[in-house]
Write a protein that holds these residues in place. Structure first.
Motif, PDB file in Angstrom:
ATOM      1  N   PRO A  98       0.869  -1.240  -0.190  1.00  0.00           N
ATOM      2  CA  PRO A  98      -0.104   0.090  -0.079  1.00  0.00           C
ATOM      3  C   PRO A  98       0.617   1.357  -0.039  1.00  0.00           C
ATOM      4  N   PHE A  99       2.181   1.089   0.100  1.00  0.00           N
ATOM      5  CA  PHE A  99       2.867   2.461   0.359  1.00  0.00           C
ATOM      6  C   PHE A  99       4.034   2.525  -0.602  1.00  0.00           C
ATOM      7  N   ASN A 100       4.225   1.346  -1.511  1.00  0.00           N
ATOM      8  CA  ASN A 100       5.397   1.283  -2.592  1.00  0.00           C
ATOM      9  C   ASN A 100       4.889   0.655  -3.581  1.00  0.00           C
ATOM     10  N   THR A 101       4.753   1.495  -4.666  1.00  0.00           N
ATOM     11  CA  THR A 101       4.087   0.850  -6.087  1.00  0.00           C
ATOM     12  C   THR A 101       5.140  -0.221  -6.697  1.00  0.00           C
ATOM     13  N   ASN A 102       6.261  -0.373  -6.246  1.00  0.00           N
ATOM     14  CA  ASN A 102       7.515  -1.159  -6.840  1.00  0.00           C
ATOM     15  C   ASN A 102       7.209  -2.708  -6.062  1.00  0.00           C
ATOM     16  N   VAL A 103       6.620  -2.616  -4.866  1.00  0.00           N
ATOM     17  CA  VAL A 103       6.432  -3.959  -4.172  1.00  0.00           C
ATOM     18  C   VAL A 103       5.327  -4.642  -4.258  1.00  0.00           C
ATOM     19  N   PHE A 104       5.395  -5.963  -4.163  1.00  0.00           N
ATOM     20  CA  PHE A 104       4.035  -6.827  -4.109  1.00  0.00           C
ATOM     21  C   PHE A 104       4.344  -8.079  -3.487  1.00  0.00           C
ATOM     22  N   MET A 105       3.438  -8.753  -2.762  1.00  0.00           N
ATOM     23  CA  MET A 105       3.508  -9.999  -2.023  1.00  0.00           C
ATOM     24  C   MET A 105       2.750 -11.148  -2.878  1.00  0.00           C
ATOM     25  N   VAL A 106       3.439 -12.313  -2.859  1.00  0.00           N
ATOM     26  CA  VAL A 106       3.022 -13.505  -3.471  1.00  0.00           C
ATOM     27  C   VAL A 106       2.678 -14.515  -2.488  1.00  0.00           C
ATOM     28  N   GLY A 107       1.425 -14.968  -2.212  1.00  0.00           N
ATOM     29  CA  GLY A 107       1.150 -16.042  -1.226  1.00  0.00           C
ATOM     30  C   GLY A 107       1.250 -17.499  -2.334  1.00  0.00           C
ATOM     31  N   ASN A 108       2.092 -18.306  -1.724  1.00  0.00           N
ATOM     32  CA  ASN A 108       2.357 -19.592  -2.218  1.00  0.00           C
ATOM     33  C   ASN A 108       1.628 -20.710  -1.291  1.00  0.00           C
ATOM     34  N   CYS A 109       0.647 -21.329  -1.871  1.00  0.00           N
ATOM     35  CA  CYS A 109      -0.064 -22.441  -1.097  1.00  0.00           C
ATOM     36  C   CYS A 109       0.514 -24.014  -1.254  1.00  0.00           C
ATOM     37  N   ARG A 110       1.241 -24.052  -1.695  1.00  0.00           N
ATOM     38  CA  ARG A 110       2.320 -25.326  -1.888  1.00  0.00           C
ATOM     39  C   ARG A 110       3.230 -25.523  -0.751  1.00  0.00           C
ATOM     40  N   PHE A 111       3.889 -24.241  -0.271  1.00  0.00           N
ATOM     41  CA  PHE A 111       4.724 -24.395   0.787  1.00  0.00           C
ATOM     42  C   PHE A 111       3.716 -24.020   2.168  1.00  0.00           C
ATOM     43  N   GLU A 112       4.174 -24.476   3.418  1.00  0.00           N
ATOM     44  CA  GLU A 112       3.202 -24.095   4.354  1.00  0.00           C
ATOM     45  C   GLU A 112       3.145 -22.842   4.758  1.00  0.00           C
ATOM     46  N   SER A 113       2.207 -22.006   4.336  1.00  0.00           N
ATOM     47  CA  SER A 113       2.179 -20.695   5.051  1.00  0.00           C
ATOM     48  C   SER A 113       3.199 -19.727   4.774  1.00  0.00           C
ATOM     49  N   GLU A 114       3.299 -19.831   3.446  1.00  0.00           N
ATOM     50  CA  GLU A 114       4.531 -18.738   3.067  1.00  0.00           C
ATOM     51  C   GLU A 114       3.979 -17.810   2.294  1.00  0.00           C
ATOM     52  N   MET A 115       4.506 -16.542   2.364  1.00  0.00           N
ATOM     53  CA  MET A 115       4.418 -15.520   1.499  1.00  0.00           C
ATOM     54  C   MET A 115       5.770 -14.713   1.130  1.00  0.00           C
ATOM     55  N   SER A 116       5.916 -14.317  -0.297  1.00  0.00           N
ATOM     56  CA  SER A 116       7.096 -13.962  -0.522  1.00  0.00           C
ATOM     57  C   SER A 116       6.951 -12.412  -1.019  1.00  0.00           C
ATOM     58  N   ILE A 117       7.830 -11.454  -0.763  1.00  0.00           N
ATOM     59  CA  ILE A 117       7.791 -10.071  -1.076  1.00  0.00           C
ATOM     60  C   ILE A 117       8.619  -9.942  -2.201  1.00  0.00           C
ATOM     61  N   TYR A 118       8.247  -9.465  -3.275  1.00  0.00           N
ATOM     62  CA  TYR A 118       9.260  -8.985  -4.241  1.00  0.00           C
ATOM     63  C   TYR A 118       9.112  -7.226  -4.781  1.00  0.00           C
ATOM     64  N   ASP A 119      10.294  -7.073  -5.239  1.00  0.00           N
ATOM     65  CA  ASP A 119      10.326  -5.625  -5.793  1.00  0.00           C
ATOM     66  C   ASP A 119      10.424  -5.649  -7.138  1.00  0.00           C
ATOM     67  N   ILE A 120       9.658  -5.341  -7.840  1.00  0.00           N
ATOM     68  CA  ILE A 120       9.721  -5.130  -9.293  1.00  0.00           C
ATOM     69  C   ILE A 120      10.915  -4.778 -10.030  1.00  0.00           C
ATOM     70  N   ARG A 121      11.449  -3.787  -9.422  1.00  0.00           N
ATOM     71  CA  ARG A 121      12.822  -3.347  -9.644  1.00  0.00           C
ATOM     72  C   ARG A 121      13.919  -4.390  -9.863  1.00  0.00           C
ATOM     73  N   ASP A 122      13.674  -5.462  -9.021  1.00  0.00           N
ATOM     74  CA  ASP A 122      14.812  -6.407  -8.890  1.00  0.00           C
ATOM     75  C   ASP A 122      14.581  -7.674  -9.421  1.00  0.00           C
ATOM     76  N   CYS A 123      13.174  -7.843  -9.717  1.00  0.00           N
ATOM     77  CA  CYS A 123      12.801  -9.329 -10.108  1.00  0.00           C
ATOM     78  C   CYS A 123      13.386  -9.595 -11.400  1.00  0.00           C
ATOM     79  N   SER A 124      13.755  -9.002 -12.077  1.00  0.00           N
ATOM     80  CA  SER A 124      14.492  -9.667 -13.508  1.00  0.00           C
ATOM     81  C   SER A 124      16.124  -9.739 -13.245  1.00  0.00           C
ATOM     82  N   LYS A 125      16.389  -9.291 -12.108  1.00  0.00           N
ATOM     83  CA  LYS A 125      17.928  -9.621 -12.107  1.00  0.00           C
ATOM     84  C   LYS A 125      18.086 -11.078 -11.326  1.00  0.00           C
ATOM     85  N   ASN A 126      17.617 -11.173 -10.335  1.00  0.00           N
ATOM     86  CA  ASN A 126      17.932 -12.442  -9.484  1.00  0.00           C
ATOM     87  C   ASN A 126      16.678 -13.428  -9.354  1.00  0.00           C
TER      88      ASN A 126
END
Length: 187
Positions: A98-126
């Motif tokens: 809600p406070f940074n348009t470059n950041v989003f969170m992805v929920g992964n339901c195959r791993f137990e209770s896991e959410m990963s936060i990504y920065d769109i500026r860094d996604c393509s690098k690693n």
């Protein structure tokens, strides 16, 4: 009255085929007119399970049950980034920060209770998350987890199911990303 006309966009994921569409409508009173239908470049190989439109960031993020996450420019539909959650990945939700348009969170339901936060500026690098939130105490994998990211405090609230000490019922994990070691990843 033409000044009462409103233009809206609707993003949809196909139940089969994995396509993501942007449909633009003009709404005037009770009349709704389809102005444009646009297919996003990214084509998931499986069911589209989550969508998130970040208007201020000019992109739409889509995720699939096969673990692929695509980022597309929302105006022209071009594919800008791809993330894969790995062979155990299954996207259950995508939440914008809600406070940074470059950041989003992805929920992964195959791993137990896991959410990963990504920065769109860094996604393509690693293609690695800036931050991973998980509850190692959870014993039941989630089919759907839909976290909420508070726009005032920055706290992340995530409903979970199943703990070793409580077989029934649920609980809510609360994470405060202000206290993470890698603070630069969220700024």
């Amino acid at each position: 009255n033409p000044s009462d006309e409103t233009r809206v966009s609707l993003f949809t994921g196909a139940y089969t085929g994995g396509d993501v569409y942007r449909r633009v409508f003009d709404i005037s009173g009770t009349n709704v007119t389809l102005v444009r239908q646009q297919k996003m470049e990214s084509s998931h190989s499986d069911l589209v399970s989550a969508l998130c439109h970040v208007e201020a960031g000019n992109y739409v993020v889509s995720g699939s049950v096969s673990g692929d996450v695509y980022v597309n420019d929302h105006d022209v539909g071009t594919h800008t980034r791809k993330i894969n959650l790995g062979e155990n990945g299954k996207v259950s939700s995508i939440t914008r920060c809600p406070f940074n348009t470059n950041v989003f969170m992805v929920g992964n339901c195959r791993f137990e209770s896991e959410m990963s936060i990504y920065d769109i500026r860094d996604c393509s690098k690693n293609r690695r998350p800036a931050l991973t939130l998980e509850d190692s105490d959870s014993t039941i994998k989630l089919r759907q987890n839909h976290p909420a990211w508070d726009s005032v405090t920055g706290l992340i609230f995530a409903p979970m199911r199943g703990r070793k000490d409580r077989r029934r019922g649920g609980f809510v994990n609360i994470w405060d990303p202000r206290f993470v070691k890698n603070k630069a990843a969220l700024q």
